[in-house]
Design a protein around this motif. Structure first.
Motif, PDB file in Angstrom:
ATOM      1  N   TYR A 313       6.045  -1.836   4.978  1.00 31.77           N
ATOM      2  CA  TYR A 313       4.650  -2.267   4.918  1.00 31.77           C
ATOM      3  C   TYR A 313       3.767  -1.066   5.233  1.00 31.77           C
ATOM      4  O   TYR A 313       4.224  -0.061   5.790  1.00 31.77           O
ATOM      5  CB  TYR A 313       4.394  -3.426   5.880  1.00 31.77           C
ATOM      6  CG  TYR A 313       4.172  -3.016   7.320  1.00 31.77           C
ATOM      7  CD1 TYR A 313       2.913  -3.140   7.912  1.00 31.77           C
ATOM      8  CD2 TYR A 313       5.213  -2.494   8.088  1.00 31.77           C
ATOM      9  CE1 TYR A 313       2.705  -2.764   9.231  1.00 31.77           C
ATOM     10  CE2 TYR A 313       5.015  -2.127   9.406  1.00 31.77           C
ATOM     11  CZ  TYR A 313       3.761  -2.264   9.965  1.00 31.77           C
ATOM     12  OH  TYR A 313       3.552  -1.891  11.267  1.00 31.77           O
ATOM     13  N   SER A 437       4.428   3.743   3.284  1.00 27.28           N
ATOM     14  CA  SER A 437       4.978   2.542   3.930  1.00 27.28           C
ATOM     15  C   SER A 437       6.136   2.910   4.835  1.00 27.28           C
ATOM     16  O   SER A 437       6.822   3.919   4.637  1.00 27.28           O
ATOM     17  CB  SER A 437       5.423   1.520   2.880  1.00 27.28           C
ATOM     18  OG  SER A 437       6.372   2.077   2.004  1.00 27.28           O
ATOM     19  N   LYS A 523      -2.132  -5.686   2.116  1.00 33.21           N
ATOM     20  CA  LYS A 523      -0.714  -5.777   1.819  1.00 33.21           C
ATOM     21  C   LYS A 523      -0.463  -5.386   0.372  1.00 33.21           C
ATOM     22  O   LYS A 523      -1.091  -5.908  -0.546  1.00 33.21           O
ATOM     23  CB  LYS A 523      -0.195  -7.197   2.068  1.00 33.21           C
ATOM     24  CG  LYS A 523       1.307  -7.332   1.836  1.00 33.21           C
ATOM     25  CD  LYS A 523       1.804  -8.722   2.182  1.00 33.21           C
ATOM     26  CE  LYS A 523       3.306  -8.831   1.951  1.00 33.21           C
ATOM     27  NZ  LYS A 523       3.825 -10.180   2.273  1.00 33.21           N
ATOM     28  N   ILE A 535      -1.872  -7.697   6.587  1.00 32.26           N
ATOM     29  CA  ILE A 535      -0.919  -7.674   7.692  1.00 32.26           C
ATOM     30  C   ILE A 535      -1.672  -7.291   8.948  1.00 32.26           C
ATOM     31  O   ILE A 535      -2.309  -6.233   9.007  1.00 32.26           O
ATOM     32  CB  ILE A 535       0.221  -6.675   7.416  1.00 32.26           C
ATOM     33  CG1 ILE A 535       1.036  -7.127   6.202  1.00 32.26           C
ATOM     34  CG2 ILE A 535       1.124  -6.547   8.633  1.00 32.26           C
ATOM     35  CD1 ILE A 535       2.182  -6.194   5.866  1.00 32.26           C
ATOM     36  N   ASP A 556       2.637 -11.123   9.284  1.00 37.41           N
ATOM     37  CA  ASP A 556       2.500 -10.942   7.841  1.00 37.41           C
ATOM     38  C   ASP A 556       1.744 -12.108   7.215  1.00 37.41           C
ATOM     39  O   ASP A 556       2.133 -13.269   7.352  1.00 37.41           O
ATOM     40  CB  ASP A 556       3.897 -10.824   7.214  1.00 37.41           C
ATOM     41  CG  ASP A 556       3.840 -10.504   5.732  1.00 37.41           C
ATOM     42  OD1 ASP A 556       2.786 -10.048   5.261  1.00 37.41           O
ATOM     43  OD2 ASP A 556       4.847 -10.738   5.043  1.00 37.41           O
TER      44      ASP A 556
END
Length: 617
Positions: A313, A437, A523, A535, A556
């Motif tokens: 993420y 990420s 996200k 997120i 999330d």
């Protein structure tokens, strides 16, 4: 009696016949003697044959009768938490096999064969199964019917006590997880064939297998063990246990707080991690939703993987302290420098603006973190050459798999060197934590680097195999130094101001100095940002004067217009911090003025109650 009568009686007695003795012929005696000698010679020959020619065969037959052989059940070593609480263990269970063609009760005639219904009457109460079910299972099959599974030793003993012919008990090992779903995300489980399917059960499979061997013991006629021919170590038991660094109390607290918040905000999933910054030990790694490894078949297989070490993420604003540490280390900014936040920038034709699209004017870097200024971060990091910036992100391991014992850990994703250095938008977005990420585990590792004075420690959840009741001590302090300690102290002071004055006020605890940073990032899915999906996260370091722990909470896709790191993640972190202070017996910060508890929520859409800017990131 008169004398004449006595005389008459004497006269009536018969006279005894005297047989004259005759001599035995010598020839007959020789034959008898010869036959006796032949018998004796045959007996001696037979004894010699048995003791010389067949001695090994007969000795082996005797040994087999006298020797009791026990084959191993294939048990596994238990798993315990940092305090010795059982997390996983093997228990002896039994399968009950039925052979209807041999059903007899004690005292029955050998020619009698009982009907399945007779057996069902005896076993129904003991097995807690209806008689009709037992009869149906047996049906008209003559033998080899598995009647029951998973019987405990007490029930198996009761079945043996019935003395019913035609019933066999088969012992086997069964893996039990007494903590239920508390450690499922990291420990994993065994399937019905005792094959490891996930977690530590799979990654540490060889370490968890006990070193067992078949055991042979000779016994006398009365069952007394005989001392001869005992192999070394026959009575030795493998009592090794795999000890975790996780604490069941903190894990339970984190799991409950996280699950409640995920349900309240109707989020997809969440994770909470607590790490000892000195040596990389994880005290808690809780994620939701999860599953019960004792009944794994009731849950979808997607829950068997721990997403905090396997899913990537974009960290958003929680990465801003890392960027500021890089800039300080490279001396492109100073501890007392300021930037002019004008609210919006154009980089390579792309607009970049703050979360509230407002300008903050000339501010220092503590304020940059407090208001989570994207524009301020871009202006700070543009002083660093893109190539050097990319080299630092690579050096910190963003695109490398973390050195950890957590199963399934993956590397992050970073733009190529060419993309990062030729496209101005890439370093700009990276300045406020987007465009690359990583996993939550990696983010915890990087914040531990800030907390421990600049050393990169390896996050891990095991301390190794231990014997007996002894528990392992903490691992020694290790880690590669990457950043100067004075740089990390400056960044921690700025992070403390976020809890004191910014969006992290909900984590304030009277008497303790805590630093933190909230994050609310867009996200991305397959390189494209999902509209409306975000997120929310919060990372905390405590205590600031002598940092020992990092706490990270990531949620999330929480639903709702007021979903931010300060409203979604901070409350979970606050509960974890409160429990951590008690469990680890952390004393209050000396000489620090205790804050009064906040009277209202930490932040809202239009700003917090103390006049601080709106929650950012």
């Amino acid at each position: 009696m008169t004398e004449p009568e006595a005389g008459r009686r004497r006269r009536r007695r018969p006279r005894q016949r005297v047989i004259p003795l005759e001599s035995v012929p010598a020839q007959r005696m020789r034959w008898v003697f010869g036959l006796l000698c032949l018998g004796l010679i045959g007996l001696m020959g037979r004894m010699a044959w048995l003791q010389v020619m067949q001695s090994s065969t007969l000795e082996a037959r005797a040994r087999s009768v006298q020797t009791q052989r026990t084959d191993p059940l294939g048990t596994r070593r238990p798993i315990v938490d940092r305090a010795g609480r059982l997390v996983a263990l093997d228990e002896e269970r039994f399968r009950l096999w039925a052979h209807p063609n041999n059903f007899r009760f004690p005292g029955d005639d050998p020619s009698v064969v009982r009907q399945p219904l007779d057996l069902a009457r005896r076993l129904s109460g003991l097995l807690a199964l209806p008689m009709a079910d037992l009869v149906q299972r047996m049906g008209d099959r003559p033998s080899g019917i598995r009647l029951a599974e998973g019987l405990d030793p007490e029930t198996a003993s009761e079945v043996r006590r019935l003395g019913i012919s035609g019933l066999d008990l088969e012992a086997y090992s069964h893996r039990v997880y007494p903590q239920g779903n508390l450690f499922a995300n990291v420990v994993g489980f065994l399937n019905l064939e005792r094959e490891p399917q996930a977690g530590l059960e799979q990654s540490r499979d060889r370490d968890l297998q006990r070193h067992e061997q078949s055991r042979s013991l000779r016994r006398g006629a009365d069952g007394t063990p005989l001392p001869d021919n005992l192999s070394p170590g026959i009575f030795f038991g493998d009592d090794l246990r795999l000890q975790l660094t996780l604490d069941a109390r903190l894990q339970d607290l984190a799991a409950k707080a996280l699950a409640a918040q995920v349900n309240e905000w109707n989020a997809k999933k969440g994770v909470a991690i607590v790490m000892d910054v000195r040596n990389g030990e994880l005290l808690a790694l809780a994620s939701t939703p999860t599953y019960d490894p004792n009944r794994y078949w009731d849950f979808p297989p997607a829950l068997f993987r721990e997403w905090s070490v396997q899913d990537l993420y974009e960290p958003g604003s929680t990465f801003k302290p890392i960027n500021l540490a890089i800039a300080l280390q490279e001396k492109v900014i100073g501890p007392n420098d300021t930037v002019n936040d004008i609210g919006q920038l154009q980089i390579g034709g792309w607009p970049i603006f703050n979360h509230d699209k407002g300008a903050n004017g000339v501010i220092d870097f503590a304020t940059v973190l407090q208001v989570s200024s994207n524009v301020g971060m871009v202006q700070a990091m543009r002083n660093l050459q893109p190539l050097r910036y990319w080299q630092w992100l690579s050096k910190l391991g963003l695109e490398s798999k973390p050195d950890t014992d957590l199963p399934g850990a993956v590397a992050g994703q970073l733009k190529t060197r060419e993309q990062f250095t030729t496209q101005p938008i890439e370093p700009a977005t990276a300045a406020f934590g987007q465009g690359f990420s990583l996993t939550p585990l990696k983010l915890v590792q990087l914040h531990a680097l800030l907390a421990n004075g600049g050393r990169m420690v390896s996050p891990h959840i095991t301390r190794g195999l231990r014997s007996g009741d002894g528990l392992a001590r903490r691992n020694p302090i290790l880690g590669q130094p990457l950043i100067r300690p004075e740089v990390t102290r400056t960044v921690l002071a700025w992070m403390e101001s976020v809890v004191e004055k910014g969006s992290g006020k909900g984590a304030r605890t009277p008497g303790y100095r805590i630093g933190g940073k909230t994050g609310t990032a867009q996200k991305a899915l397959n390189g494209v940002y999902v509209p409306g999906a975000k997120i929310c996260s919060f990372v905390a370091t405590l205590p600031i004067e002598d940092p020992r722990y990092v706490v990270l909470v990531v949620v999330d896709e929480p639903q709702g217009r007021n979903a931010y790191g300060s409203t979604v993640a901070v409350p979970v972190a606050k509960k974890i911090i409160d429990g951590l202070l008690v469990i680890e017996k952390i004393p209050p910060s000396g000489g620090h003025t205790a804050h009064q508890p906040a009277r209202q929520p930490a932040a809202a859409l239009d700003g917090d109650p103390d006049g601080a800017p709106a929650p950012a990131g």
